[in-house]
Design a protein around this motif. Structure first.
Motif, PDB file in Angstrom:
ATOM      1  N   GLU A 187       1.154  -1.292  -0.014  1.00  0.00           N
ATOM      2  CA  GLU A 187       0.006  -0.101  -0.220  1.00  0.00           C
ATOM      3  C   GLU A 187       0.331   1.668  -0.058  1.00  0.00           C
ATOM      4  O   GLU A 187       0.929   2.625  -0.863  1.00  0.00           O
ATOM      5  CB  GLU A 187      -1.019  -0.124   0.987  1.00  0.00           C
ATOM      6  N   GLN A 188       1.702   1.931   1.019  1.00  0.00           N
ATOM      7  CA  GLN A 188       2.845   2.506   0.852  1.00  0.00           C
ATOM      8  C   GLN A 188       3.349   2.730  -0.332  1.00  0.00           C
ATOM      9  O   GLN A 188       3.877   3.638  -0.725  1.00  0.00           O
ATOM     10  CB  GLN A 188       4.110   2.329   1.924  1.00  0.00           C
TER      11      GLN A 188
ATOM     12  N   GLU B  19     -10.803  -0.009  -5.942  1.00  0.00           N
ATOM     13  CA  GLU B  19     -10.761   1.452  -7.272  1.00  0.00           C
ATOM     14  C   GLU B  19      -9.029   1.297  -7.238  1.00  0.00           C
ATOM     15  O   GLU B  19      -9.592   2.086  -9.042  1.00  0.00           O
ATOM     16  CB  GLU B  19     -10.478   3.021  -6.176  1.00  0.00           C
ATOM     17  N   THR B  20      -8.232   1.073  -7.260  1.00  0.00           N
ATOM     18  CA  THR B  20      -6.990   0.999  -7.555  1.00  0.00           C
ATOM     19  C   THR B  20      -6.870  -0.175  -9.001  1.00  0.00           C
ATOM     20  O   THR B  20      -5.858   0.261 -10.015  1.00  0.00           O
ATOM     21  CB  THR B  20      -6.132   0.268  -6.728  1.00  0.00           C
TER      22      THR B  20
ATOM     23  N   ARG C  99      -4.432   7.791  -2.523  1.00  0.00           N
ATOM     24  CA  ARG C  99      -5.173   8.107  -1.268  1.00  0.00           C
ATOM     25  C   ARG C  99      -5.284   6.529  -1.362  1.00  0.00           C
ATOM     26  O   ARG C  99      -5.102   5.705  -0.851  1.00  0.00           O
ATOM     27  CB  ARG C  99      -7.123   7.889  -1.853  1.00  0.00           C
ATOM     28  N   ALA C 100      -4.905   6.478   1.025  1.00  0.00           N
ATOM     29  CA  ALA C 100      -4.715   5.451   1.704  1.00  0.00           C
ATOM     30  C   ALA C 100      -5.589   4.829   1.858  1.00  0.00           C
ATOM     31  O   ALA C 100      -5.732   3.452   1.964  1.00  0.00           O
ATOM     32  CB  ALA C 100      -4.432   6.709   2.865  1.00  0.00           C
ATOM     33  N   ASP C 101      -7.100   5.164   1.928  1.00  0.00           N
ATOM     34  CA  ASP C 101      -8.392   4.577   1.854  1.00  0.00           C
ATOM     35  C   ASP C 101      -8.918   4.156   0.174  1.00  0.00           C
ATOM     36  O   ASP C 101      -9.642   3.927   0.558  1.00  0.00           O
ATOM     37  CB  ASP C 101      -9.514   5.531   2.118  1.00  0.00           C
ATOM     38  N   ALA C 102      -8.024   3.880  -0.605  1.00  0.00           N
ATOM     39  CA  ALA C 102      -8.577   3.471  -2.072  1.00  0.00           C
ATOM     40  C   ALA C 102      -8.822   2.182  -1.893  1.00  0.00           C
ATOM     41  O   ALA C 102      -7.933   1.304  -1.022  1.00  0.00           O
ATOM     42  CB  ALA C 102      -7.389   4.132  -3.192  1.00  0.00           C
ATOM     43  N   SER C 103      -9.973   1.866  -1.925  1.00  0.00           N
ATOM     44  CA  SER C 103     -10.341   0.374  -2.634  1.00  0.00           C
ATOM     45  C   SER C 103      -9.675  -0.609  -3.421  1.00  0.00           C
ATOM     46  O   SER C 103      -9.085   0.009  -3.984  1.00  0.00           O
ATOM     47  CB  SER C 103     -11.695   0.426  -2.315  1.00  0.00           C
TER      48      SER C 103
ATOM     49  N   THR D 238      -6.506   8.602  -7.385  1.00  0.00           N
ATOM     50  CA  THR D 238      -6.867   7.118  -6.361  1.00  0.00           C
ATOM     51  C   THR D 238      -5.462   6.594  -6.213  1.00  0.00           C
ATOM     52  O   THR D 238      -6.191   6.545  -4.790  1.00  0.00           O
ATOM     53  CB  THR D 238      -7.788   6.263  -7.195  1.00  0.00           C
TER      54      THR D 238
END
Length: 154
Positions: free
Chosen positions: A20-21, A58-59, A51-55, A48
């Motif tokens: 994620e990072q 979405e990614t 965003r840390a909260d991207a699902s 998108t």
């Protein structure tokens, strides 16, 4: 906090980051050259990816959009007639690299490092096109992005 001052340090940092990072910092590298993008879908993919909260959905959509545009513009790459079109391609490639799904990565592929290299290519294309000598050094900008990322992570 240590300061990133060379590619060896940058790559070592990126290799330590979880997926994620890697996505987020890779998208920040792509964002640094977003001015060279001609496609709104690529811009949205970068937004998108940051965003840390991207699902996951979405990614994956962001990947398909950026990869599709990078593939479409690939045929323009290699022509020496439009450097900004090539820069546009590399921005899309940087965005796609940042959101590459796990199952498409090899063991040695780091999405953030790949995004960084594609962003550098975009910047280089812009430098070739321009007669001005006022382009920021993309490498130094990436080191600053990495330093900011480290500071924010604590």
């Amino acid at each position: 906090m240590p300061t990133i001052s060379n590619d060896q340090d940058l790559r070592a940092l990126l290799n330590k980051l979880p997926a994620e990072q890697q996505r987020i910092i890779g998208a920040r590298f792509a964002q640094s050259v977003i001015r060279l993008s001609r496609d709104e879908r690529v811009r949205r993919a970068i937004e998108t990816a940051i965003r840390a909260d991207a699902s996951l959905d979405e990614t994956e959509d962001a990947y398909r959009a950026a990869k599709g545009y990078a593939t479409k513009t690939y045929t323009d790459c290699g022509k020496d007639t439009d450097w900004l079109a090539q820069a546009d391609h590399f921005v899309a490639a940087a965005a796609a690299a940042a959101v590459t799904p796990e199952d498409l990565l090899t063991d040695k592929t780091n999405r953030a490092w790949k995004a960084a290299m594609q962003a550098r290519m975009a910047n280089n294309c812009e430098m070739v096109e321009s007669d001005e000598d006022n382009h920021a050094d993309e490498v130094q900008r990436q080191y600053a992005i990495a330093d900011e990322f480290l500071d924010a992570a604590g």
